[in-house]
Design an enzyme around this catalytic site. Structure first.
Site, PDB file in Angstrom:
ATOM      1  N   CYS A   1       0.892  10.094  -2.158  1.00 22.68           N
ATOM      2  CA  CYS A   1       1.842  10.716  -3.070  1.00 22.68           C
ATOM      3  C   CYS A   1       2.320  12.038  -2.486  1.00 22.68           C
ATOM      4  O   CYS A   1       1.506  12.899  -2.140  1.00 22.68           O
ATOM      5  CB  CYS A   1       1.167  10.947  -4.414  1.00 22.68           C
ATOM      6  SG  CYS A   1       2.211  11.849  -5.528  1.00 22.68           S
TER       7      CYS A   1
ATOM      8  N   ASP B   1       0.839  -1.206   0.000  1.00 24.43           N
ATOM      9  CA  ASP B   1       0.000   0.000   0.000  1.00 24.43           C
ATOM     10  C   ASP B   1       0.870   1.252   0.000  1.00 24.43           C
ATOM     11  O   ASP B   1       0.536   2.268  -0.613  1.00 24.43           O
ATOM     12  CB  ASP B   1      -0.909  -0.008   1.239  1.00 24.43           C
ATOM     13  CG  ASP B   1      -2.177   0.807   1.053  1.00 24.43           C
ATOM     14  OD1 ASP B   1      -2.201   1.655   0.143  1.00 24.43           O
ATOM     15  OD2 ASP B   1      -3.136   0.618   1.821  1.00 24.43           O
TER      16      ASP B   1
HETATM   17  P1  HMG Z   1      -9.097  -3.797 -16.563  1.00 23.04           P
HETATM   18  O1  HMG Z   1      -8.511  -2.457 -16.576  1.00 23.04           O
HETATM   19  O2  HMG Z   1     -10.550  -3.920 -16.311  1.00 23.04           O
HETATM   20  O3  HMG Z   1      -8.885  -4.438 -17.927  1.00 23.04           O
HETATM   21  O4  HMG Z   1      -8.291  -4.656 -15.464  1.00 23.04           O
HETATM   22  P2  HMG Z   1      -8.689  -5.927 -18.447  1.00 23.04           P
HETATM   23  O5  HMG Z   1      -9.091  -6.972 -17.466  1.00 23.04           O
HETATM   24  O6  HMG Z   1      -9.393  -5.951 -19.762  1.00 23.04           O
HETATM   25  O7  HMG Z   1      -7.131  -5.907 -18.678  1.00 23.04           O
HETATM   26  C1  HMG Z   1      -6.468  -4.807 -19.245  1.00 23.04           C
HETATM   27  C2  HMG Z   1      -5.015  -5.127 -19.383  1.00 23.04           C
HETATM   28  O8  HMG Z   1      -4.481  -5.433 -18.093  1.00 23.04           O
HETATM   29  C3  HMG Z   1      -4.752  -6.340 -20.259  1.00 23.04           C
HETATM   30  O9  HMG Z   1      -3.481  -6.138 -20.866  1.00 23.04           O
HETATM   31  C4  HMG Z   1      -4.643  -7.454 -19.252  1.00 23.04           C
HETATM   32  O10 HMG Z   1      -3.849  -8.514 -19.721  1.00 23.04           O
HETATM   33  C5  HMG Z   1      -3.956  -6.765 -18.106  1.00 23.04           C
HETATM   34  P3  HMG Z   1      -3.354  -5.571 -22.361  1.00 23.04           P
HETATM   35  O11 HMG Z   1      -4.161  -6.514 -23.207  1.00 23.04           O
HETATM   36  O12 HMG Z   1      -3.938  -4.176 -22.371  1.00 23.04           O
HETATM   37  O13 HMG Z   1      -1.879  -5.598 -22.605  1.00 23.04           O
HETATM   38  N1  HMG Z   1      -4.257  -7.395 -16.804  1.00 23.04           N
HETATM   39  C6  HMG Z   1      -3.316  -7.858 -15.985  1.00 23.04           C
HETATM   40  N2  HMG Z   1      -1.969  -7.906 -16.062  1.00 23.04           N
HETATM   41  C7  HMG Z   1      -1.319  -8.474 -15.054  1.00 23.04           C
HETATM   42  N3  HMG Z   1      -1.914  -8.965 -13.940  1.00 23.04           N
HETATM   43  C8  HMG Z   1      -3.254  -8.944 -13.837  1.00 23.04           C
HETATM   44  C9  HMG Z   1      -3.996  -8.371 -14.873  1.00 23.04           C
HETATM   45  N4  HMG Z   1      -5.316  -8.180 -15.072  1.00 23.04           N
HETATM   46  C10 HMG Z   1      -5.451  -7.591 -16.256  1.00 23.04           C
HETATM   47  N5  HMG Z   1      -3.838  -9.431 -12.738  1.00 23.04           N
HETATM   48  C11 HMG Z   1      -7.689  -4.687 -13.150  1.00 23.04           C
HETATM   49  C12 HMG Z   1      -8.800  -4.857 -14.186  1.00 23.04           C
HETATM   50  C13 HMG Z   1      -8.333  -4.852 -11.803  1.00 23.04           C
HETATM   51  C14 HMG Z   1      -6.650  -5.749 -13.389  1.00 23.04           C
HETATM   52  C15 HMG Z   1      -7.044  -3.296 -13.288  1.00 23.04           C
HETATM   53  O14 HMG Z   1      -8.017  -2.303 -13.280  1.00 23.04           O
HETATM   54  C16 HMG Z   1      -6.032  -3.022 -12.200  1.00 23.04           C
HETATM   55  O15 HMG Z   1      -4.971  -3.617 -12.158  1.00 23.04           O
HETATM   56  N6  HMG Z   1      -6.290  -2.040 -11.277  1.00 23.04           N
HETATM   57  C17 HMG Z   1      -5.338  -1.643 -10.271  1.00 23.04           C
HETATM   58  C18 HMG Z   1      -6.023  -1.647  -8.959  1.00 23.04           C
HETATM   59  C19 HMG Z   1      -5.039  -1.404  -7.815  1.00 23.04           C
HETATM   60  O16 HMG Z   1      -4.034  -2.064  -7.683  1.00 23.04           O
HETATM   61  N7  HMG Z   1      -5.379  -0.416  -6.932  1.00 23.04           N
HETATM   62  C20 HMG Z   1      -4.617  -0.134  -5.772  1.00 23.04           C
HETATM   63  C21 HMG Z   1      -4.803  -1.186  -4.706  1.00 23.04           C
HETATM   64  S1  HMG Z   1      -6.364  -1.088  -3.842  1.00 23.04           S
HETATM   65  C22 HMG Z   1      -6.041  -0.092  -2.458  1.00 23.04           C
HETATM   66  O17 HMG Z   1      -4.982   0.490  -2.367  1.00 23.04           O
HETATM   67  C23 HMG Z   1      -7.063  -0.034  -1.357  1.00 23.04           C
HETATM   68  C24 HMG Z   1      -6.664  -0.885  -0.127  1.00 23.04           C
HETATM   69  O18 HMG Z   1      -5.407  -0.479   0.387  1.00 23.04           O
HETATM   70  C25 HMG Z   1      -7.730  -0.745   0.967  1.00 23.04           C
HETATM   71  C26 HMG Z   1      -8.049   0.723   1.294  1.00 23.04           C
HETATM   72  O19 HMG Z   1      -7.171   1.486   1.699  1.00 23.04           O
HETATM   73  O20 HMG Z   1      -9.224   1.056   1.135  1.00 23.04           O
HETATM   74  C27 HMG Z   1      -6.570  -2.367  -0.496  1.00 23.04           C
HETATM   75 MG    MG Z   2      -5.094   1.143   1.741  1.00 22.97          MG
END
Ligand code: HMG
Ligand code: MG
Length: 302
Positions: free
Chosen positions: A238, A14
């Site tokens: 950030c 995180d």
């Molecule tokens: P998407 O954008 O809906 O699209 O992904 P997709 O599923 O059609 O995939 C798009 C592209 O991503 C494709 O590649 C996939 O192969 C690739 P392209 O064809 O364009 O070359 N892809 C992946 N690559 C590697 N590993 C994977 C993967 N999945 C798809 N697993 C997705 C949906 C969820 C993957 C995307 O939107 C994403 O990665 N989001 C990032 C979310 C994230 O990490 N957010 C921060 C963490 S959450 C947080 O901080 C909150 C928390 O701390 C609690 C709190 O504080 O509240 C937990």
């Molecule tokens: Mg968090």
């Protein structure tokens, strides 16, 4: 109050996901190893998400391949979908964490699907985790407010917590993503969730944006919450985004817990050194108050 608290260290994930620069893999590996040596038993190492969305954690495989696996330590990672699950299994994680939100807008911005769709995505992921004997944590973001929608109805949070529990999640971490909560509201949301999900399966995850995190944790401890998420040196947020801050600092949480007579198994002096060292490495001030001041006359015994 619980006698022992499980501290879940989320800094390498995180915290570092919010760094403006990509931190070298070797620095991440060293950080995880130092955290384990300081006594942390639950470390969220990285994320198997889209590297285009979170380039800071694109090296998840490398980091997991190079850390020392200290026996008894659970090394976990975020997994958003089946693609991420395949990567996580290949990297030999001990636990996965799926993540959704109590706000539709946040959910869509974060993982690009509705809340209902996120649950459908998790089903096969949880199923394969169970088949491999891996435990599953689930995060609910925005439990006390959303940056887009403002206030969030508590029943949304409770409904989602219940659904995640029924899907087989072993632990549900309630996230105050933007640090808007205050103690009585924090307590209220935990109490409401605890009516549907046994308290021992709930965790709290406070970002310290408005300086309320320790007070919120204290309030939740009074209910018996025994799993608390935190980030070494308060990493996260950030530095170029006004007002953005990371999770509550692990050093500050551990100092408070030990002062309350609650054990953690963590060596606070060592932990402070870890926080100082990563802050120096990232060339930033230590966000932890205890990290800056040291233990002093406080109670450092674990
Ligand atoms: P998407 O954008 O809906 O699209 O992904 P997709 O599923 O059609 O995939 C798009 C592209 O991503 C494709 O590649 C996939 O192969 C690739 P392209 O064809 O364009 O070359 N892809 C992946 N690559 C590697 N590993 C994977 C993967 N999945 C798809 N697993 C997705 C949906 C969820 C993957 C995307 O939107 C994403 O990665 N989001 C990032 C979310 C994230 O990490 N957010 C921060 C963490 S959450 C947080 O901080 C909150 C928390 O701390 C609690 C709190 O504080 O509240 C937990
Ligand atoms: Mg968090």
């Amino acid at each position: 109050m619980p006698e022992h608290v499980k501290v879940v260290e989320v800094g390498p994930r995180d915290g570092l996901q919010n760094e403006p620069e990509v931190v070298p893999s070797a620095t991440k590996v060293a950080l995880v190893n130092q955290l384990a040596r300081a006594g942390l038993r639950h470390i969220e190492v990285s994320s198997f998400v889209s590297p285009k969305r979170i380039p800071q954690l694109a090296d998840a495989e490398t980091v997991l391949a190079h850390i020392d696996r200290v026996p008894g330590v659970i090394y976990s990672a975020l997994v958003p979908n089946e693609q991420g699950m395949k990567r996580a299994l290949a990297a030999n994680v001990d636990q996965i964490a799926v993540f959704t939100a109590a706000s539709e807008t946040f959910c869509n911005n974060n993982i690009r699907c509705s809340i209902a769709e996120s649950l459908s995505r998790f089903e096969p992921v949880i199923e394969s985790a169970k088949a491999e004997g891996i435990t599953v944590r689930a995060y609910i973001s925005c439990v006390l407010g959303c940056p887009y929608e403002g206030s969030i109805a508590m029943r949304e949070v409770v409904d989602l917590a219940r659904k995640l529990f029924l899907l087989g999640c072993d632990e549900i971490s309630l996230g105050d993503t933007i640090g808007v909560g205050t103690p009585l509201r924090a307590k209220a949301v935990v109490s409401a969730c605890a009516e549907d999900v046994p308290l021992k399966h709930l965790a709290v995850h406070f970002h310290d944006t408005r300086g309320q995190a320790l007070a919120n944790i204290f309030a939740c401890l009074e209910l018996g919450i025994a799993t608390v998420d935190s980030s070494i040196a308060g990493l996260g947020g950030c530095p170029y985004a006004k007002g953005a801050t990371g999770n509550v600092a692990t050093e500050d949480v551990v100092y408070m817990l030990h002062g309350l007579g609650i054990s953690t198994g963590i060596d606070l002096e060592r932990l402070i050194e870890v926080g100082r060292s990563i802050s120096k490495e990232l060339d930033r001030p230590i966000a932890s108050r205890v990290g800056r001041a040291g233990v002093g006359y406080g109670n450092a015994a674990g």
